[in-house]
Design a protein around this motif. Structure first.
Motif, PDB file in Angstrom:
ATOM      1  N   GLU A   1       0.837  -1.185   0.000  1.00  0.00           N
ATOM      2  CA  GLU A   1       0.000   0.000   0.000  1.00  0.00           C
ATOM      3  C   GLU A   1       0.873   1.236   0.000  1.00  0.00           C
ATOM      4  OE1 GLU A   1      -2.093   0.864   3.835  1.00  0.00           O
ATOM      5  OE2 GLU A   1      -1.489  -1.181   4.317  1.00  0.00           O
ATOM      6  N   THR A   2       0.234   2.357  -0.242  1.00  0.00           N
ATOM      7  CA  THR A   2       0.969   3.619  -0.370  1.00  0.00           C
ATOM      8  C   THR A   2       0.914   4.402   0.930  1.00  0.00           C
ATOM      9  OG1 THR A   2       0.483   3.751  -2.733  1.00  0.00           O
ATOM     10  CG2 THR A   2       1.089   5.798  -1.631  1.00  0.00           C
ATOM     11  N   VAL A   3       2.052   4.945   1.313  1.00  0.00           N
ATOM     12  CA  VAL A   3       2.132   5.873   2.438  1.00  0.00           C
ATOM     13  C   VAL A   3       2.339   7.276   1.869  1.00  0.00           C
ATOM     14  CG1 VAL A   3       3.354   6.529   4.531  1.00  0.00           C
ATOM     15  CG2 VAL A   3       3.131   4.104   3.931  1.00  0.00           C
ATOM     16  N   ILE A   4       1.522   8.214   2.317  1.00  0.00           N
ATOM     17  CA  ILE A   4       1.670   9.610   1.919  1.00  0.00           C
ATOM     18  C   ILE A   4       2.681  10.274   2.847  1.00  0.00           C
ATOM     19  CG2 ILE A   4       0.487  11.800   1.549  1.00  0.00           C
ATOM     20  CD1 ILE A   4      -0.518   9.544  -0.257  1.00  0.00           C
TER      21      ILE A   4
ATOM     22  N   ALA B   1      -6.513   9.997  -3.807  1.00  0.00           N
ATOM     23  CA  ALA B   1      -5.989   9.482  -5.072  1.00  0.00           C
ATOM     24  C   ALA B   1      -5.356   8.108  -4.908  1.00  0.00           C
ATOM     25  CB  ALA B   1      -4.979  10.467  -5.657  1.00  0.00           C
ATOM     26  N   HIS B   2      -4.753   7.870  -3.749  1.00  0.00           N
ATOM     27  CA  HIS B   2      -4.031   6.618  -3.519  1.00  0.00           C
ATOM     28  C   HIS B   2      -4.782   5.672  -2.579  1.00  0.00           C
ATOM     29  CE1 HIS B   2      -0.322   7.901  -5.531  1.00  0.00           C
ATOM     30  NE2 HIS B   2      -0.535   9.086  -4.999  1.00  0.00           N
ATOM     31  N   ASN B   3      -5.972   6.074  -2.107  1.00  0.00           N
ATOM     32  CA  ASN B   3      -6.687   5.283  -1.100  1.00  0.00           C
ATOM     33  C   ASN B   3      -5.763   4.927   0.055  1.00  0.00           C
ATOM     34  OD1 ASN B   3      -9.251   5.128  -2.407  1.00  0.00           O
ATOM     35  ND2 ASN B   3      -8.398   3.628  -3.823  1.00  0.00           N
ATOM     36  N   ALA B   4      -4.994   5.898   0.486  1.00  0.00           N
ATOM     37  CA  ALA B   4      -3.962   5.657   1.499  1.00  0.00           C
ATOM     38  C   ALA B   4      -4.545   5.663   2.900  1.00  0.00           C
ATOM     39  CB  ALA B   4      -2.873   6.720   1.393  1.00  0.00           C
ATOM     40  N   ARG B   5      -4.096   4.710   3.703  1.00  0.00           N
ATOM     41  CA  ARG B   5      -4.514   4.650   5.109  1.00  0.00           C
ATOM     42  C   ARG B   5      -3.490   5.304   6.019  1.00  0.00           C
ATOM     43  NH1 ARG B   5      -5.346  -0.786   7.608  1.00  0.00           N
ATOM     44  NH2 ARG B   5      -3.501  -1.437   6.435  1.00  0.00           N
ATOM     45  N   ILE B   6      -2.273   5.548   5.512  1.00  0.00           N
ATOM     46  CA  ILE B   6      -1.179   6.009   6.358  1.00  0.00           C
ATOM     47  C   ILE B   6      -0.603   7.305   5.798  1.00  0.00           C
ATOM     48  CG2 ILE B   6       1.015   5.394   7.435  1.00  0.00           C
ATOM     49  CD1 ILE B   6       0.378   2.452   6.723  1.00  0.00           C
TER      50      ILE B   6
ATOM     51  N   GLY C   1     -13.840   6.885   4.314  1.00  0.00           N
ATOM     52  CA  GLY C   1     -14.449   5.571   4.187  1.00  0.00           C
ATOM     53  C   GLY C   1     -13.675   4.484   4.893  1.00  0.00           C
ATOM     54  N   TYR C   2     -12.599   4.850   5.574  1.00  0.00           N
ATOM     55  CA  TYR C   2     -11.768   3.901   6.329  1.00  0.00           C
ATOM     56  C   TYR C   2     -10.973   4.701   7.358  1.00  0.00           C
ATOM     57  CZ  TYR C   2      -8.590   5.674   2.726  1.00  0.00           C
ATOM     58  OH  TYR C   2      -7.884   6.494   1.880  1.00  0.00           O
ATOM     59  N   PRO C   3     -10.469   4.046   8.394  1.00  0.00           N
ATOM     60  CA  PRO C   3      -9.671   4.765   9.391  1.00  0.00           C
ATOM     61  C   PRO C   3      -8.359   5.279   8.781  1.00  0.00           C
ATOM     62  CG  PRO C   3     -10.416   2.654  10.239  1.00  0.00           C
ATOM     63  CD  PRO C   3     -10.695   2.641   8.771  1.00  0.00           C
ATOM     64  N   LEU C   4      -8.027   6.525   9.063  1.00  0.00           N
ATOM     65  CA  LEU C   4      -6.776   7.124   8.596  1.00  0.00           C
ATOM     66  C   LEU C   4      -5.803   7.206   9.763  1.00  0.00           C
ATOM     67  CD1 LEU C   4      -5.393   8.585   6.141  1.00  0.00           C
ATOM     68  CD2 LEU C   4      -6.121  10.724   7.245  1.00  0.00           C
ATOM     69  N   HIS C   5      -4.575   6.771   9.533  1.00  0.00           N
ATOM     70  CA  HIS C   5      -3.537   6.804  10.555  1.00  0.00           C
ATOM     71  C   HIS C   5      -2.515   7.882  10.193  1.00  0.00           C
ATOM     72  CE1 HIS C   5      -4.894   2.900  12.215  1.00  0.00           C
ATOM     73  NE2 HIS C   5      -5.202   2.655  10.958  1.00  0.00           N
ATOM     74  N   VAL C   6      -2.334   8.837  11.094  1.00  0.00           N
ATOM     75  CA  VAL C   6      -1.391   9.929  10.854  1.00  0.00           C
ATOM     76  C   VAL C   6      -0.207   9.787  11.816  1.00  0.00           C
ATOM     77  CG1 VAL C   6      -1.057  12.422  10.766  1.00  0.00           C
ATOM     78  CG2 VAL C   6      -3.277  11.440  10.146  1.00  0.00           C
ATOM     79  N   ILE C   7       0.985   9.743  11.256  1.00  0.00           N
ATOM     80  CA  ILE C   7       2.220   9.644  12.032  1.00  0.00           C
ATOM     81  C   ILE C   7       2.955  10.969  11.890  1.00  0.00           C
ATOM     82  CG2 ILE C   7       4.358   8.354  12.394  1.00  0.00           C
ATOM     83  CD1 ILE C   7       3.073   6.062  10.736  1.00  0.00           C
ATOM     84  N   VAL C   8       3.340  11.573  13.016  1.00  0.00           N
ATOM     85  CA  VAL C   8       3.999  12.879  12.963  1.00  0.00           C
ATOM     86  C   VAL C   8       5.378  12.809  13.628  1.00  0.00           C
ATOM     87  CG1 VAL C   8       1.817  14.136  12.920  1.00  0.00           C
ATOM     88  CG2 VAL C   8       2.905  13.653  15.120  1.00  0.00           C
ATOM     89  N   GLY C   9       6.281  13.625  13.110  1.00  0.00           N
ATOM     90  CA  GLY C   9       7.624  13.676  13.668  1.00  0.00           C
ATOM     91  C   GLY C   9       8.337  14.938  13.228  1.00  0.00           C
ATOM     92  N   GLY C  10       9.562  15.093  13.746  1.00  0.00           N
ATOM     93  CA  GLY C  10      10.352  16.280  13.448  1.00  0.00           C
ATOM     94  C   GLY C  10      10.934  16.855  14.732  1.00  0.00           C
TER      95      GLY C  10
END
Length: 214
Positions: free
Chosen positions: A91-94, A139-144, A171-180
């Motif tokens: 799958e694609t990660v944004i 566009a990518h149906n990305a979950r992450i 339409g699905y759970p979105l997981h957001v990972i943050v850093g910096g």
């Protein structure tokens, strides 16, 4: 040294030929591809993150190790995709740096690590608006989504972006990972995102998410 320790060490050493050979040998012996990834490869990159933070390894060495891992992942990736038990359908990660911030080095390294773990990566670059994150997610149906901020002045932009994403119905759970640099675990919790201290943390969390059901 067991088989997972051997491939762990070959990645640490950046020995691409040895890493590939060990991967092939383990598969020939019936080792599950997902175990090779989770018990040998990802722990190696996680360890390299620790060594990088301690300045016992440097970015060029980490990239050599990532190349070794990527070559081995290329072997097991088709097997992972064909094994329902692995749950690791590609799958694609944004990936992107939030609006108002133009730093890219950390984001670029995260992208390399994610690709090494078998993900497709849609790198949106820097100064990315909430609307562009949303457009690319759809566009990518990305979950992450993995987003970074290196300036304290862009933390509010990160907060606004995460809040904007959470208001969308994908339409699905979105997981957001943050850093910096300025991002802390408490800030991540406050904005409702997963915290990542290192690029290896991001890769490991993405793998965890990818092995769960939609």
């Amino acid at each position: 040294m067991n088989q997972f320790n051997a491939i762990f060490q070959s990645i640490i050493d950046g020995d691409e030929e040895q890493t590939v050979q060990l991967c092939q040998d383990m598969l020939a012996k019936g080792c599950r591809p997902i175990d090779i990834l989770e018990k040998g490869m990802i722990p190696a990159m996680d360890r390299l993150g620790v060594l990088l933070n301690r300045e016992e390894r440097f970015i060029p060495q980490v990239l050599i190790s990532a190349r070794a891992m990527q070559s081995a992942v290329a072997i097991i990736r088709p097997l992972l995709l064909n094994k329902a038990e692995s749950g690791t359908a590609r799958e694609t990660v944004i990936v992107g740096t939030v609006q108002g911030d133009i730093h890219t080095i950390g984001k670029n390294l995260v992208g390399i690590m994610l690709q090494s773990a078998g993900f497709d990566v849609a790198d949106l670059g820097s100064n990315v608006s909430p609307e562009e994150f949303i457009r690319q997610i759809r566009a990518h149906n990305a979950r992450i989504v993995a987003m970074s901020a290196m300036l304290t002045t862009s933390m509010n932009s990160m907060k606004n972006t995460v809040q904007r994403l959470k208001r969308e119905d994908f339409g699905y759970p979105l997981h957001v990972i943050v850093g910096g640099g300025p991002i802390s675990p408490s800030f991540a919790r406050e904005i409702g995102a997963d915290f990542s201290a290192t690029m290896m943390d991001t890769m490991r969390r993405a793998v965890e998410i990818s092995t769960t059901k939609h």
